[in-house]
Design a protein around this motif. Structure first.
Motif, mmCIF file in Angstrom:
data_model
loop_
_atom_site.group_PDB
_atom_site.id
_atom_site.type_symbol
_atom_site.label_atom_id
_atom_site.label_comp_id
_atom_site.label_asym_id
_atom_site.label_seq_id
_atom_site.Cartn_x
_atom_site.Cartn_y
_atom_site.Cartn_z
ATOM 1 N N ARG A 155 0.838 -1.209 0.000
ATOM 2 C CA ARG A 155 0.000 0.000 0.000
ATOM 3 C C ARG A 155 0.868 1.253 0.000
ATOM 4 N NH1 ARG A 155 -3.882 0.892 5.064
ATOM 5 N NH2 ARG A 155 -1.861 1.327 6.008
ATOM 6 N N ALA A 156 1.950 1.204 0.792
ATOM 7 C CA ALA A 156 2.829 2.377 0.885
ATOM 8 C C ALA A 156 3.510 2.664 -0.446
ATOM 9 C CB ALA A 156 3.875 2.145 1.975
ATOM 10 N N LEU A 157 3.722 1.610 -1.234
ATOM 11 C CA LEU A 157 4.444 1.798 -2.501
ATOM 12 C C LEU A 157 3.509 2.078 -3.672
ATOM 13 C CD1 LEU A 157 7.005 -1.136 -2.128
ATOM 14 C CD2 LEU A 157 7.438 1.309 -1.810
ATOM 15 N N MET A 158 2.223 2.061 -3.411
ATOM 16 C CA MET A 158 1.243 2.102 -4.492
ATOM 17 C C MET A 158 1.408 3.313 -5.399
ATOM 18 S SD MET A 158 -1.220 0.463 -5.790
ATOM 19 C CE MET A 158 -2.244 0.875 -7.177
ATOM 20 N N ASN A 159 1.680 4.462 -4.810
ATOM 21 C CA ASN A 159 1.789 5.677 -5.644
ATOM 22 C C ASN A 159 3.228 5.962 -6.053
ATOM 23 O OD1 ASN A 159 -0.931 6.068 -5.632
ATOM 24 N ND2 ASN A 159 -0.944 7.646 -4.036
ATOM 25 N N ARG A 160 4.077 4.944 -5.974
ATOM 26 C CA ARG A 160 5.501 5.058 -6.336
ATOM 27 C C ARG A 160 6.151 6.268 -5.654
ATOM 28 N NH1 ARG A 160 2.688 3.752 -10.989
ATOM 29 N NH2 ARG A 160 3.277 1.773 -11.949
ATOM 30 N N PRO A 161 6.097 6.319 -4.335
ATOM 31 C CA PRO A 161 6.638 7.501 -3.639
ATOM 32 C C PRO A 161 8.165 7.493 -3.657
ATOM 33 C CG PRO A 161 6.007 5.841 -2.047
ATOM 34 C CD PRO A 161 5.631 5.290 -3.395
ATOM 35 N N PRO A 162 8.767 8.672 -3.726
ATOM 36 C CA PRO A 162 10.223 8.704 -3.646
ATOM 37 C C PRO A 162 10.742 8.334 -2.262
ATOM 38 C CG PRO A 162 9.307 10.915 -3.943
ATOM 39 C CD PRO A 162 8.178 9.965 -4.012
ATOM 40 N N LEU A 163 9.876 8.403 -1.255
ATOM 41 C CA LEU A 163 10.327 8.147 0.121
ATOM 42 C C LEU A 163 9.408 7.127 0.797
ATOM 43 C CD1 LEU A 163 12.000 8.863 2.675
ATOM 44 C CD2 LEU A 163 10.391 10.727 3.090
ATOM 45 N N LEU A 164 10.031 6.126 1.425
ATOM 46 C CA LEU A 164 9.255 5.161 2.203
ATOM 47 C C LEU A 164 9.638 5.327 3.670
ATOM 48 C CD1 LEU A 164 7.288 2.737 2.128
ATOM 49 C CD2 LEU A 164 9.273 1.239 1.895
ATOM 50 N N LEU A 165 8.642 5.670 4.500
ATOM 51 C CA LEU A 165 8.879 5.827 5.933
ATOM 52 C C LEU A 165 8.310 4.604 6.644
ATOM 53 C CD1 LEU A 165 7.753 9.541 6.609
ATOM 54 C CD2 LEU A 165 10.078 8.669 6.387
ATOM 55 N N ALA A 166 9.107 3.995 7.459
ATOM 56 C CA ALA A 166 8.626 2.807 8.181
ATOM 57 C C ALA A 166 8.818 3.035 9.670
ATOM 58 C CB ALA A 166 9.382 1.574 7.717
ATOM 59 N N ASP A 167 7.731 2.935 10.426
ATOM 60 C CA ASP A 167 7.771 3.177 11.870
ATOM 61 C C ASP A 167 7.698 1.833 12.590
ATOM 62 O OD1 ASP A 167 7.615 4.138 14.398
ATOM 63 O OD2 ASP A 167 5.678 5.130 14.173
ATOM 64 N N GLU A 168 8.818 1.405 13.134
ATOM 65 C CA GLU A 168 8.906 0.104 13.817
ATOM 66 C C GLU A 168 8.225 -0.986 12.979
ATOM 67 O OE1 GLU A 168 10.684 -0.279 16.337
ATOM 68 O OE2 GLU A 168 10.609 1.434 17.695
ATOM 69 N N PRO A 169 8.666 -1.200 11.765
ATOM 70 C CA PRO A 169 7.928 -2.101 10.868
ATOM 71 C C PRO A 169 7.942 -3.557 11.315
ATOM 72 C CG PRO A 169 10.022 -1.489 9.886
ATOM 73 C CD PRO A 169 9.870 -0.649 11.105
ATOM 74 N N THR A 170 8.870 -3.921 12.209
ATOM 75 C CA THR A 170 8.905 -5.317 12.661
ATOM 76 C C THR A 170 8.521 -5.429 14.134
ATOM 77 O OG1 THR A 170 11.243 -5.129 13.229
ATOM 78 C CG2 THR A 170 10.708 -5.887 11.004
ATOM 79 N N GLY A 171 8.101 -4.320 14.696
ATOM 80 C CA GLY A 171 7.846 -4.281 16.139
ATOM 81 C C GLY A 171 6.738 -5.207 16.583
ATOM 82 N N ALA A 172 5.796 -5.506 15.707
ATOM 83 C CA ALA A 172 4.678 -6.352 16.113
ATOM 84 C C ALA A 172 4.793 -7.749 15.494
ATOM 85 C CB ALA A 172 3.357 -5.704 15.685
ATOM 86 N N LEU A 173 5.986 -8.087 15.025
ATOM 87 C CA LEU A 173 6.120 -9.359 14.299
ATOM 88 C C LEU A 173 7.016 -10.340 15.065
ATOM 89 C CD1 LEU A 173 6.690 -7.979 10.679
ATOM 90 C CD2 LEU A 173 4.557 -8.720 11.740
ATOM 91 N N ASP A 174 6.809 -11.608 14.805
ATOM 92 C CA ASP A 174 7.706 -12.609 15.380
ATOM 93 C C ASP A 174 9.050 -12.517 14.643
ATOM 94 O OD1 ASP A 174 7.713 -14.401 13.020
ATOM 95 O OD2 ASP A 174 5.579 -14.603 13.543
ATOM 96 N N THR A 175 10.015 -13.228 15.149
ATOM 97 C CA THR A 175 11.381 -13.081 14.614
ATOM 98 C C THR A 175 11.434 -13.410 13.122
ATOM 99 O OG1 THR A 175 12.169 -13.748 16.778
ATOM 100 C CG2 THR A 175 13.780 -13.763 14.980
#
Lengths: 250, 791
Positions: A155-175
Motif C-alpha cells: 500500500r505504501a508503494l502504491m503511488n511510487r513515492p520517492p520516500l518510504l517511511l517505516a515506523d517500527e515495521p517489525t515491532g509487532a512481528l515474530d522473529t
C-alpha cells in the motif's frame, strides 16, 4: 549533488511545557539512501517521523521533502504531498479491516485519482512482487502479521513515492516474520527506494539500512554509516549536518 | 475519594466529548419534554384549568342601575347556594371609535373572590383616563388612546393594559370613578354581579342559582345573565381545534427525547467497553463497573437536565403565550409536577440505558472487553464496501456510503432520529398548508375585485373603512340605499376586463327544525369561481337548491339530497340540499342558495357585495379605478380582492407559530441524535481516519467521507419519515376538524404535492448532514499522528 529526499534544518519541536521532543535537529537524506532512526522510547523518533511525513509541524526550523517545504503546509497540501511522495508503514500495520487486501493497496491510488485500470494493474504487480497475490481478496484479519506488513508495504508503494517511511515495521512481528520484512525493505532499497526506518531494534537497522541516525532525548547524537567504517560521533556538535552526509556519500 | 468515585470523576472529565454529548442530549430532551408535557397538560382541559385558576364566575348577571341598588345586590352574595361573589361593579355600554358597543366594567382591581382577571400586558387601570382592554379584542396596543366620540366631550382613554377574563365578563375595564364619564346622558348604566355556586355543574343548577340570586331584585332589573357553561362551550369549540395538534406534537417530543437520550447513552457506554475491560482487569466487580458507568452517565445528565429545565421554561414562555391565545385562556405556565416528572423520566431513561449497556459490558469476559477497543470491525458491511467500491464514485464517498452497514444498530438509531425529524417537518409543513387552505376556504378570497356597498356618509370621503371585525358581508337590514342589482350588473358587464361576477346578499330566516335564525346567503350570477370548497355533493346550479355547512346538517339531522323549508318575511320556500360546503361563518348555521330561490320569501333582497373576476392581463388597479368612477353614483366601492385584513386569525397565527417552534426543537433533537451517532462512529474510527490521512486523504475528503456516511441513512429516514408525517397529518387534521364539528374538504387535507414530498424526503438527508457536519469537521481536524497512536 542530487536534491535530497529529506532535509531537516535546525528543527525543534516542543509539546506543551515539557522539554523539546526534538531539538535543533538537522538531517539530510539523499535519494536511494536507507536510513535508520534509532533510539529508545521518548527519544524523539516518532516526532521526527511525523515532521517528515507532514503529520506535525516544527516550532522552529524547516523540513523539506523531495524539494518541497512541508513545515508550513496546510492540512490538505500535506495530505496531497503524502499521497504523492511518501509511503508509510506502521508498527501495527494500520490496515483497514473492512477492506480486502487489494482494496487496501488500491486506496492511495484511488485517493490520488489514478485511473482505475492503471491502479488495479499496479496493485496486482505489487502484490505479486511482494508474494501476497494469493491473498488479494482476503481481509487483513485472516493474514499473519508478516503478511499484513507486506500488504502495508504494498500500500505504501502504491503511488511510487520517492520516500518510504517505516515506523517500527517489525515491532509487532515474530522473529521470522520480522526478518522477512527486513529483507523485503533491504531489497526495496537495493532497487533504489529511499528508505527511512524508525526503530529501536539495532538488528533491523543493521539488516536493512546503511546509515544510522541515533536520537537521545530529542537530540541527534550520532549519524553512522553502518556498512563501512566511516562513522562519526557528533554528540558534541548536537546535529548531523549535510557535509557529514556528503562525506558518507563519498 | 473511593476508587469508584475516582473512576467516575475521571470518566466524566477525560471523556469530554461523550460527557458533552450526553449533557446536550439530556438538555434537549428535557427542554423538548417540558414543552411537550406542558402542551399535553395545557391541552387536557384548558378551559377547566383556567376557570379553576381564575375562580371563574359560574354566573355573571347584569342589572339595570335604575331598578336596583348596590346594597341590594351586595346582599345577594349571602343567598343560600352562593359560594362566593364579586361585585356589584358599575357597568356601561359605550360606543368607541371602532363602532361596536363595548361592555365596560368599573373594577378597582383585577383580583376578587370571583373572576380573577389576568393581565396579559401592561397594568390595571387605577385612575381616570385609563382603560384596560380585553386581550381577545385586540383593538389597539397598550399606550395608545381609545376615543368615545358619541359621549359628551368625546373622552379619550389611555389603554394601560390588556387582560383576559375566563368567562369574558367584560370588553374593557376602567377604574370605578371612570364609569360615570362613560355613561351616556340620561341613562343610569348598570351593575354586574359575579357568582360562584356550590353546585354549578348543570344548566338546571345554574338556572336555580340565578333564580335564587335575583329573587330579591325587582322585576325587570336583570338585563342579562351569562352561564359559565355557555362560555365553556364557546371556548371548547375553539380549543378543540388545537388539542389533537398539540397532543401529537407533545407525544412526538416525548418519544424523540426518550429515543435520543437512550441512543446517546447506550452508544456512549458501549464505546467505552474497553475501559470496562480495563476496570475489571484491575479488580472492579461487574456491579461496580455498572455503578461507575451509570454514575458517569448520570453526572452530565443531571447537569444537562438542569440546563434543559431552564431552556424548556424559556421556550415555554412564548409557546404557552401562543397557546393562551389559541385557547383564549390566561396564565398558562409549566406545571411544577411536569418539571419533576420530566427530569425523573429523562434521568430514569439515562440510568436504565446506561445500566443495560454497562451490564452487557460488565458481563463480558475481561479479555474480550479489553479486545473490543482494539479489534477492528466484526466483518459486517464488507459486502457493502465491495459494492460501493465498484461505483464510479470518489473513494471517500464510496467508503462513506458503505459505512452504515458496518454498524447496523447505530445506523438504526441515527435513522430513527432522522425519521422523527422528517416526520415532524412534514407534519408541520402540512399543518401550515392546511391552515392556509382553511383560511382560504373560509374567506373565499379568489375574486380579483370586490365591490361593496358604501354608506352615503363614507362615500363622499373616500373608500369605506375596513370593518373592525366580522365576516365581509353581514346580514343586511333592508337598507334602502342598496342599488338595483340589474344596474350593478350592467356596470360590471360594460366594464372592459370583466370576466365574470356574482353578487351576494345575506339575510336571516328560520328553518323548520332549527331554533333561532339561520343565515341565508343568496347568490346572483355565476359563483363557480368563488372557491367555495365542497365537502360532498355539488355547488348550487339554480333556484330551489342549497348547499350547507356540516353543522347545519348535524343540527337539522338532514343529509345531502334532503329538502328543508326556509321561512322568510315574505313566505316559505322549499330547497333541496345538493351539497355540503366548507364555511365556518355563523358557526356553520347557514344556507347558500341561488337568489331566485328567495324571490317570494325575500322579494326586496339585494346584494351588498359583488365579487368580480377579471380577464387575464387586466391591470387590477386601473380596473378598480375605472370601476369606481362608474360605481360611485350607485353608492358602491370597488377594491382589489384577496384576503380580508386579519383573515389569518390570531389562533391560526398562533397555531403556525407553535408548529414552527416545536418543529425547530424536534429537528434540533433529531440532528443531535445524528450528531451523537456520527460522533461515536468517528471516535471509534479515529485510528482508521488517521490511516486515511496518512495515506493522503485530505481534510475535505475526510469531511466528504463522514458526511456521506449518513446520506443513505438520511435518505432512508426521510423516505420513512415523510409518509409517517403525512399519515400523522391525515390523522390529526381531520381530527381537528371533527373536534370543531367540521368535515374538512379534500383541499385542506390533501396538501402535499409530489415535488414537495420529494423535497421533504431530501429534508431527511439535510437533517442527517446537519448532524454529521460537526463530527466530520472534528474528524478532519484530528491530528493524524495522534489518531495513529490511538488504540
Amino acid at each position: 549533488m542530487p536534491t535530497p529526499v529529506i532535509e531537516l534544518q535546525q528543527v525543534t519541536r516542543r509539546y506543551d511545557d515539557g522539554p523539546p521532543a526534538l531539538r535543533d535537529a538537522s538531517l539530510t537524506v539523499l535519494p536511494g539512501e536507507a536510513v535508520a532512526i534509532l533510539g529508545p522510547s521518548g527519544s524523539g523518533k516518532s516526532t521526527l517521523l511525523n515532521l517528515v511525513a507532514g503529520l506535525d509541524r516544527p516550532d522552529t526550523g524547516t523540513v523539506t521533502v523531495d524539494g518541497v517545504r512541508v513545515d508550513d503546509m496546510g492540512e490538505a497540501a500535506s495530505a496531497r504531498l503524502r499521497r504523492a511522495k511518501i509511503g508509510m508503514v506502521f508498527q501495527f500495520f494500520n490496515l483497514l479491516d473492512d477492506l480486502t487486501v487489494t482494496d487496501n493497496v488500491l486506496l492511495p491510488a484511488q485517493l490520488a485519482g489514478t485511473p482505475r485500470a492503471e491502479a488495479h494493474r499496479h496493485a496486482a504487480e505489487l502484490l505479486q512482487a511482494l508474494g501476497i497475490d494469493r491473498h488479494a481478496h482476503t481481509y487483513p484479519g485472516r493474514l499473519s502479521g508478516g503478511e499484513r506488513q507486506r500488504v502495508a508495504i504494498a500500500r505504501a508503494l502504491m503511488n511510487r513515492p520517492p520516500l518510504l517511511l517505516a515506523d517500527e515495521p517489525t515491532g509487532a512481528l515474530d522473529t521470522a516474520s520480522g526478518q522477512d520484512v527486513s529483507r523485503l525493505l533491504a531489497d526495496l532499497n537495493a532497487d533504489g527506494q529511499t528508505l527511512v526506518v524508525v526503530t529501536h531494534d539495532v538488528g533491523l537497522a543493521e539488516s536493512c539500512t546503511h546509515r544510522t541516525v541515533r536520537l537521545t532525548d530529542g537530540r541527534i547524537t550520532a549519524d553512522t554509516a553502518s556498512r563501512d567504517t566511516a562513522s562519526r560521533d557528533i554528540a558534541s556538535h548536537g546535529t548531523a549536518s549535510a557535509d557529514i552526509v556528503s562525506e558518507q556519500a563519498r | 475519594m473511593s476508587a469508584l468515585g475516582r473512576v467516575v470523576r475521571s470518566g466524566v472529565g477525560r471523556r469530554r466529548v461523550s460527557t458533552l454529548v450526553i449533557l446536550l442530549a439530556t438538555m434537549m430532551a428535557v427542554a423538548a419534554s417540558v414543552l411537550g408535557g406542558s402542551l399535553l397538560v395545557a391541552s387536557s382541559a384548558p378551559f377547566d384549568d383556567a376557570f379553576a385558576d381564575q375562580h371563574g364566575a359560574h354566573l355573571s348577571v347584569e342589572f339595570d342601575a335604575d331598578r336596583t341598588t348596590a346594597a341590594r345586590l351586595e346582599a345577594s352574595a349571602d343567598t343560600a347556594g352562593v359560594a362566593a361573589a364579586s361585585g356589584p361593579f358599575r357597568t356601561v355600554s359605550a360606543a368607541s371609535e371602532f363602532g361596536p358597543l363595548l361592555a365596560v366594567v368599573g373594577r378597582a382591581e383585577p383580583e376578587g373572590a370571583v373572576d380573577d382577571v389576568t393581565l396579559t400586558s401592561g397594568r390595571w387601570a387605577t385612575g381616570p383616563g385609563e382603560i384596560v382592554m380585553s386581550a381577545d379584542l385586540g383593538m389597539r396596543p397598550v399606550g395608545e388612546q381609545l376615543e368615545f366620540p358619541d359621549l359628551p366631550g368625546a373622552p379619550a382613554l389611555t389603554i394601560v393594559g390588556t387582560a383576559r377574563s375566563v368567562t369574558g365578563t367584560a370588553d374593557a375595564w376602567v377604574a370605578p370613578s371612570q364609569v360615570a364619564a362613560l355613561t351616556p346622558p340620561g341613562t343610569a348604566g348598570g351593575y354586574q354581579m359575579l357568582y360562584r355556586f356550590t353546585e354549578a355543574d348543570t344548566a338546571a343548577q345554574i338556572t336555580e342559582g340565578r333564580a335564587a340570586v335575583t329573587a330579591g331584585v325587582p322585576e325587570g332589573a336583570v338585563t342579562g345573565a351569562r352561564s359559565w357553561l355557555t362560555a365553556k362551550k364557546e371556548a371548547e369549540r375553539d380549543t378543540a381545534l388545537y388539542v389533537p395538534f398539540l397532543v401529537a406534537f407533545g407525544l412526538l417530543g416525548l418519544a424523540m427525547s426518550a429515543l435520543i437520550v437512550g441512543n446517546v447513552v447506550s452508544g456512549t457506554v458501549s464505546s467505552g467497553l474497553r475501559r470496562i475491560g480495563v476496570l475489571k482487569a484491575v479488580g472492579f466487580t461487574p456491579a461496580q463497573v455498572v455503578r461507575a458507568h451509570v454514575a458517569q452517565a448520570l453526572v452530565p445528565s443531571a447537569v444537562g437536565a438542569a440546563f434543559g429545565l431552564v431552556v424548556g421554561h424559556l421556550l415555554a414562555v412564548p409557546l404557552l403565550s401562543d397557546t393562551e391565545t389559541a385557547y383564549r385562556t390566561s396564565a398558562l405556565a409549566v406545571e411544577p409536577w411536569v418539571d419533576v416528572a420530566v427530569v425523573a423520566g429523562v434521568l430514569g431513561v439515562v440510568a436504565a440505558t446506561a445500566w443495560a449497556s454497562a451490564w452487557r459490558g460488565g458481563r463480558l469476559r475481561t479479555v474480550d472487553a479489553i479486545a473490543v477497543g482494539r479489534t477492528g470491525p466484526t466483518g459486517r458491511g464488507r459486502r457493502a464496501v465491495r459494492l460501493a467500491g465498484r461505483l464510479p464514485l470518489p473513494r471517500p464517498v464510496a467508503l462513506g456510503l458503505a459505512r452504515p452497514f458496518a454498524r447496523p444498530a447505530r445506523t438504526l438509531g441515527v435513522g430513527a432520529a432522522v425519521v422523527f425529524g422528517a416526520a415532524a417537518v412534514t407534519f408541520t409543513l402540512g399543518l401550515g398548508s392546511s391552515v392556509d387552505e382553511v383560511i382560504a376556504a373560509k374567506e373565499h378570497s379568489t375574486a380579483d375585485v370586490v365591490v361593496e356597498f358604501t354608506p352615503p356618509e363614507h362615500s363622499a370621503a373616500g373608500p369605506a373603512p375596513a370593518p373592525a371585525e366580522g365576516p365581509p358581508e353581514e346580514p343586511q337590514t333592508g337598507l334602502p340605499e342598496l342599488p338595483d342589482p340589474a344596474r350593478v350588473t350592467a356596470v360590471l358587464d360594460a366594464q372592459p376586463g370583466t370576466r365574470a361576477h356574482y353578487g351576494i346578499a345575506a339575510t336571516e330566516a328560520s328553518v323548520s327544525g332549527v331554533s333561532g335564525a339561520v343565515t341565508v346567503r343568496a347568490f346572483r350570477g355565476d359563483a363557480s369561481f368563488g372557491d367555495y370548497q365542497m365537502i360532498s355533493g355539488r355547488w348550487i346550479e339554480g333556484p330551489g337548491e342549497a348547499v350547507v355547512p356540516p353543522p347545519f346538517l348535524a343540527a337539522t339531522g338532514t343529509q345531502v339530497g334532503d329538502t328543508v323549508t326556509v321561512n322568510g318575511r315574505g313566505g316559505a320556500a322549499r330547497v333541496r340540499i345538493v351539497g355540503e360546503v366548507f364555511d365556518t361563518r355563523d358557526d356553520g348555521m347557514a344556507l347558500f342558495v341561488d337568489a331566485r330561490t328567495l324571490t317570494t320569501t325575500e322579494p326586496d333582497l339585494r346584494p351588498d357585495r359583488h365579487e368580480v373576476a377579471v380577464t387575464a392581463g387586466t391591470d387590477v388597479a386601473r380596473y378598480v379605478d375605472a370601476l369606481n368612477t362608474e360605481l360611485e353614483p350607485l353608492g358602491l366601492t370597488a377594491r382589489p380582492g384577496g384576503s380580508e385584513p386579519g383573515a389569518g386569525s390570531d389562533s391560526s397565527a398562533a397555531l403556525k407559530a407553535l408548529a414552527a417552534l416545536l418543529t425547530l426543537t424536534l429537528v434540533a433533537v433529531a440532528a443531535l441524535g445524528v450528531l451523537n451517532g456520527v460522533l461515536l462512529d468517528t471516535r471509534e474510527r479515529v485510528r482508521e481516519l488517521g490511516v486515511h490521512r496518512a495515506l493522503g486523504m485530505t481534510p475535505r475528503q475526510v469531511v466528504a467521507m463522514v458526511v456521506t456516511s449518513v446520506v443513505l441513512t438520511g435518505l432512508a429516514g426521510g423516505a420513512l419519515g415523510v409518509p409517517l408525517g403525512v399519515a400523522l397529518h391525515h390523522e390529526v387534521i381531520p381530527a381537528m376538524g371533527d373536534s370543531a364539528g367540521y368535515h374538512l374538504p379534500d383541499s385542506v387535507i390533501t396538501v402535499y404535492g409530489a415535488g414537495e414530498l420529494a423535497l421533504l424526503a431530501l429534508g431527511g438527508v439535510l437533517i442527517a448532514v446537519l448532524g454529521a457536519l460537526l463530527p466530520a469537521g472534528w474528524a478532519a481536524r484530528t491530528r493524524t499522528a495522534t489518531a495513529l497512536r490511538t488504540e
